[in-house]
Design a protein around this motif. Structure first.
Motif, PDB file in Angstrom:
ATOM      1  N   ASP A  70      40.341 -66.053 -30.681  1.00 55.50           N
ATOM      2  CA  ASP A  70      39.792 -66.130 -32.045  1.00 55.50           C
ATOM      3  C   ASP A  70      38.311 -66.492 -32.022  1.00 55.50           C
ATOM      4  OD1 ASP A  70      42.024 -65.549 -33.630  1.00 55.50           O
ATOM      5  OD2 ASP A  70      42.769 -67.619 -33.534  1.00 55.50           O
ATOM      6  N   MET A  71      37.972 -67.498 -31.220  1.00 57.17           N
ATOM      7  CA  MET A  71      36.583 -67.972 -31.186  1.00 57.17           C
ATOM      8  C   MET A  71      35.645 -66.901 -30.635  1.00 57.17           C
ATOM      9  SD  MET A  71      36.822 -71.986 -30.031  1.00 57.17           S
ATOM     10  CE  MET A  71      38.206 -71.967 -28.916  1.00 57.17           C
ATOM     11  N   VAL A  72      36.114 -66.177 -29.628  1.00 56.19           N
ATOM     12  CA  VAL A  72      35.270 -65.139 -29.024  1.00 56.19           C
ATOM     13  C   VAL A  72      35.049 -63.990 -30.013  1.00 56.19           C
ATOM     14  CG1 VAL A  72      35.206 -63.372 -27.226  1.00 56.19           C
ATOM     15  CG2 VAL A  72      35.861 -65.720 -26.643  1.00 56.19           C
ATOM     16  N   ALA A 100      47.668 -61.653 -29.117  1.00 62.51           N
ATOM     17  CA  ALA A 100      46.447 -61.155 -28.476  1.00 62.51           C
ATOM     18  C   ALA A 100      46.408 -59.627 -28.534  1.00 62.51           C
ATOM     19  CB  ALA A 100      46.393 -61.640 -27.028  1.00 62.51           C
ATOM     20  N   TRP A 101      47.523 -59.017 -28.254  1.00 58.97           N
ATOM     21  CA  TRP A 101      47.596 -57.550 -28.229  1.00 58.97           C
ATOM     22  C   TRP A 101      47.342 -56.992 -29.640  1.00 58.97           C
ATOM     23  CZ3 TRP A 101      51.403 -53.726 -29.750  1.00 58.97           C
ATOM     24  CH2 TRP A 101      51.260 -52.492 -29.100  1.00 58.97           C
ATOM     25  N   MET A 102      47.905 -57.670 -30.649  1.00 55.38           N
ATOM     26  CA  MET A 102      47.670 -57.238 -32.035  1.00 55.38           C
ATOM     27  C   MET A 102      46.188 -57.368 -32.398  1.00 55.38           C
ATOM     28  SD  MET A 102      50.732 -56.488 -33.315  1.00 55.38           S
ATOM     29  CE  MET A 102      50.768 -56.740 -35.103  1.00 55.38           C
ATOM     30  N   MET A 103      45.500 -58.289 -31.734  1.00 51.64           N
ATOM     31  CA  MET A 103      44.067 -58.464 -31.989  1.00 51.64           C
ATOM     32  C   MET A 103      43.235 -57.484 -31.164  1.00 51.64           C
ATOM     33  SD  MET A 103      44.381 -62.582 -31.829  1.00 51.64           S
ATOM     34  CE  MET A 103      42.811 -63.282 -32.290  1.00 51.64           C
ATOM     35  N   GLY A 104      43.884 -56.677 -30.345  1.00 53.83           N
ATOM     36  CA  GLY A 104      43.166 -55.637 -29.604  1.00 53.83           C
ATOM     37  C   GLY A 104      42.915 -55.936 -28.141  1.00 53.83           C
ATOM     38  N   ALA A 132      32.115 -60.681 -30.229  1.00 51.55           N
ATOM     39  CA  ALA A 132      32.509 -59.789 -29.123  1.00 51.55           C
ATOM     40  C   ALA A 132      33.692 -58.920 -29.567  1.00 51.55           C
ATOM     41  CB  ALA A 132      32.884 -60.607 -27.893  1.00 51.55           C
ATOM     42  N   THR A 133      33.751 -57.713 -29.066  1.00 53.00           N
ATOM     43  CA  THR A 133      34.895 -56.844 -29.362  1.00 53.00           C
ATOM     44  C   THR A 133      36.035 -57.143 -28.392  1.00 53.00           C
ATOM     45  OG1 THR A 133      33.717 -55.231 -28.001  1.00 53.00           O
ATOM     46  CG2 THR A 133      33.582 -54.958 -30.393  1.00 53.00           C
ATOM     47  N   PRO A 134      37.286 -56.828 -28.783  1.00 55.14           N
ATOM     48  CA  PRO A 134      38.438 -57.195 -27.944  1.00 55.14           C
ATOM     49  C   PRO A 134      38.432 -56.558 -26.557  1.00 55.14           C
ATOM     50  CG  PRO A 134      39.159 -56.096 -29.992  1.00 55.14           C
ATOM     51  CD  PRO A 134      37.693 -56.260 -30.090  1.00 55.14           C
ATOM     52  N   ASP A 135      37.758 -55.424 -26.396  1.00 60.14           N
ATOM     53  CA  ASP A 135      37.714 -54.807 -25.067  1.00 60.14           C
ATOM     54  C   ASP A 135      36.854 -55.605 -24.088  1.00 60.14           C
ATOM     55  OD1 ASP A 135      35.639 -53.857 -26.937  1.00 60.14           O
ATOM     56  OD2 ASP A 135      34.867 -52.818 -25.171  1.00 60.14           O
ATOM     57  N   ARG A 136      36.177 -56.624 -24.603  1.00 64.38           N
ATOM     58  CA  ARG A 136      35.386 -57.495 -23.719  1.00 64.38           C
ATOM     59  C   ARG A 136      36.117 -58.807 -23.426  1.00 64.38           C
ATOM     60  NH1 ARG A 136      29.885 -57.485 -27.039  1.00 64.38           N
ATOM     61  NH2 ARG A 136      29.306 -59.178 -25.599  1.00 64.38           N
ATOM     62  N   ILE A 137      37.398 -58.839 -23.738  1.00 62.78           N
ATOM     63  CA  ILE A 137      38.166 -60.074 -23.565  1.00 62.78           C
ATOM     64  C   ILE A 137      39.294 -59.883 -22.550  1.00 62.78           C
ATOM     65  CG2 ILE A 137      39.721 -61.709 -24.725  1.00 62.78           C
ATOM     66  CD1 ILE A 137      38.120 -61.224 -27.296  1.00 62.78           C
TER      67      ILE A 137
END
Lengths: 376, 376
Positions: A74-76, A101-105, A81-86
């Motif tokens: 959430d904080m990131v 996490a998966w639902m968030m991308g 930042a976009t989810p592909d960078r996580i």
């Protein structure tokens, strides 16, 4: 001590210990990593210091992020930042957190066991997974337990299984131990990793990524090799083991990114002796193990401490925190040398405290407030 | 496990680990101390669990309070206790905090050094002071370091000096170590204390009070003597050393007052092995060293853990917390026996967690929220 931190502390007059983080230092650390390992993506280990100011800066600079929990994700995301960078890099996740996490991308997950792999297959179908292997962290000042990772043979079987489960077997991770001062240690780990790549290739699976983990040191009392030295050692080792067919690589610096950006100001609360004839003084500060300096556990991390009397003669002290807990002693087995002229009420500066301090702080132990932090 | 806690947990369906404290147990613990030592005043060690519900209950029952900081004094006053029932028992205080306490009406202060005594004389003139002496806590499960206290000879000199400084030399305190399972240990401490009383009487100073400290155990895995047994051992020893001229006495139970009143519910996040042929499982919970179980440090406190499968065969496990910190391992040197049938997602109940859990919890390490607590 940077000029900006000095200026901030000179004008601050509020109560209690505080940490000041110079974001310019974080920026230059990021650029040093990026320059030392130009073909490697940086995944900042959010747990080291998850302040929004740090995350926003790193997001702007193009960093990726290694996260340990849904709140960190959430904080990131909030930092831009976009989810592909996580990467969801914790190998111990509740299945419902994997799903969140998966639902968030988020589509990149760590694991080190079959049970965790099955959770990911069920709740984050089609995701990329990497397997963490056990590695003996000789040379690290904060060596890791066997808590994370599995043996390489198991990693091979599980990565093969990942494909059968509809996941993408993406790569392998290891960790050389926190505050690792020997750049040559990577070669031993990469020998194991290259073996896993070969074993899986024989089974028709091509891994793509090596996660070199964190462990990059901050400078405390001892000198440390430059980031450039780590970069060279890693590049040499990668070429040795993978030739021209280099895998993608990522690193997860936490301490190395923010440790030396922070300076903690504390106050001397008491100086005393247990008996008239005792040589060693006890010096008590208004911060201790429960106020943010948890990494002094077993006297593992030895912070540089400055006073305004450092030109005076020094003598051995036992250094302790302010709480009623007798375990709240920072340095005793190896006493700390501080000026004999040190007085109650003096301010002390504890260097390289930007990592693993604010969030480690206890909620309210002994009624003391958690560590205050300022990001400038 | 009390019926009230069972009922609460049966109906609760929120996320994450939580502590439930049964206030009826706290009440009966208070009454047990009051009955076992009818001539001794109880000063509850607020740091063990400073929840308003606990403090209000104890204030109503007539308890006094041992505090470690100004925020703890604030909480005790807010719970309805008058300042004459408060001891500022931390030997490490900022002078401005001593002054704040004195302005709030507190007139009983601990010290163990000349510097601290001088602070109290300047900022809380005329107050009663007691000197803490060093005591070797053999037999305690959480033995204390030398952080608090001075040698008895120094205590005599400082208590004499207290009078010269305009303070009231009130008494002596010691601490037998936390989770002290041997009631006979008090006799050795009281031998030292009686010597200090005599030495000061020779100098014309009559001390009034002996602070017997805390250390009363909670029941974890091993049986502990009843509070009554401690009461008898202490009374016998007091009569032996002081005859008919008994001093006032106070005790400072913390763990003994709230430890067994709390039950913590956690969840199994992962069960895994590091290699196919490894005998010992790793069991990871959603609570660990940084979420409230800090007293597992060095595996000092070994909590009883219950599952719904305790009738099944058990085998050794390494028990760890959910964070990315490899130090977040609860029991490894001495593995914990849990059912072989234990599954991911199972709830576990960790007993006797009412003391030193909520406030020890880290603010947000790894993004995990601090321990939730309910008082019923």
């Amino acid at each position: 001590m940077t000029d900006r931190i000095r200026e901030f502390l000179d004008t601050r007059h509020t109560e209690g210990p505080c940490l000041v983080v110079d974001l310019d230092v974080v920026r230059s650390n990021y650029l040093a990593f990026a320059n030392a390992l130009p073909d490697t993506r940086v995944f900042y280990a959010v747990k080291a210091n998850p302040a929004p100011q740090v995350l926003s800066l790193l997001a702007q600079l193009g960093s990726c992020f290694d996260t340990a929990s849904v709140p960190e994700i959430d904080m990131v995301l909030a930092a831009g930042a976009t989810p592909d960078r996580i990467s969801f890099g914790n190998t111990i996740k509740k299945e419902r957190d994997i799903e969140r996490a998966w639902m968030m991308g988020v589509t990149l997950f760590a694991f080190d066991s079959e049970a965790e792999l099955l959770k990911i297959a069920r709740s984050a179908p089609g995701s990329k997974v990497f397997c963490r292997i056990l590695f003996d962290c000789e040379g690290a000042e904060w060596p890791l337990s066997r808590k994370f990772g599995c043996v390489p043979e198991m990693a091979v079987d599980l990565l093969e299984k990942a494909q059968r489960l509809g996941l993408k077997p993406h790569g392998v991770s290891f960790h050389v131990g926190s505050q690792q001062r020997n750049p040559q240690v990577y070669d031993r780990a990469l020998t194991l990793v290259a073996g896993i790549f070969r074993d899986l290739a024989e089974r028709g699976i091509t891994l793509k990524m090596v996660n070199l983990g964190g462990g990059f040191p901050a400078r405390y009392l001892k000198d440390i090799p430059a980031v450039q030295t780590y970069g060279e050692a890693i590049s040499t080792s990668l070429r040795k083991h993978f030739g021209n067919d280099l895998p993608e690589t990522i690193i997860e610096p936490g301490r190395g990114m923010v440790g030396n950006a922070g300076m903690l100001q504390a106050e001397v609360v008491l100086i005393s002796r247990k008996a008239e004839d005792e040589a060693v003084r006890w010096v008590y500060l208004d911060i201790g193990k429960f106020g943010g300096l948890a990494e002094t556990m077993d006297e593992a991390i030895r912070y540089p401490i400055h006073t305004s009397r450092d030109h005076d003669e020094k003598a051995a002290c036992i250094l302790a925190g302010p709480t009623c807990d007798s375990a709240d002693v920072l340095y005793e087995k190896e006493p700390y040398f501080l000026p004999l002229s040190l007085e109650i009420g003096d301010k002390v500066l504890i260097e390289a405290t930007g990592a693993y301090t604010t969030t480690y702080s206890a909620v309210a132990f002994n009624g003391f407030a958690p560590l205050q932090a300022f990001f400038i």
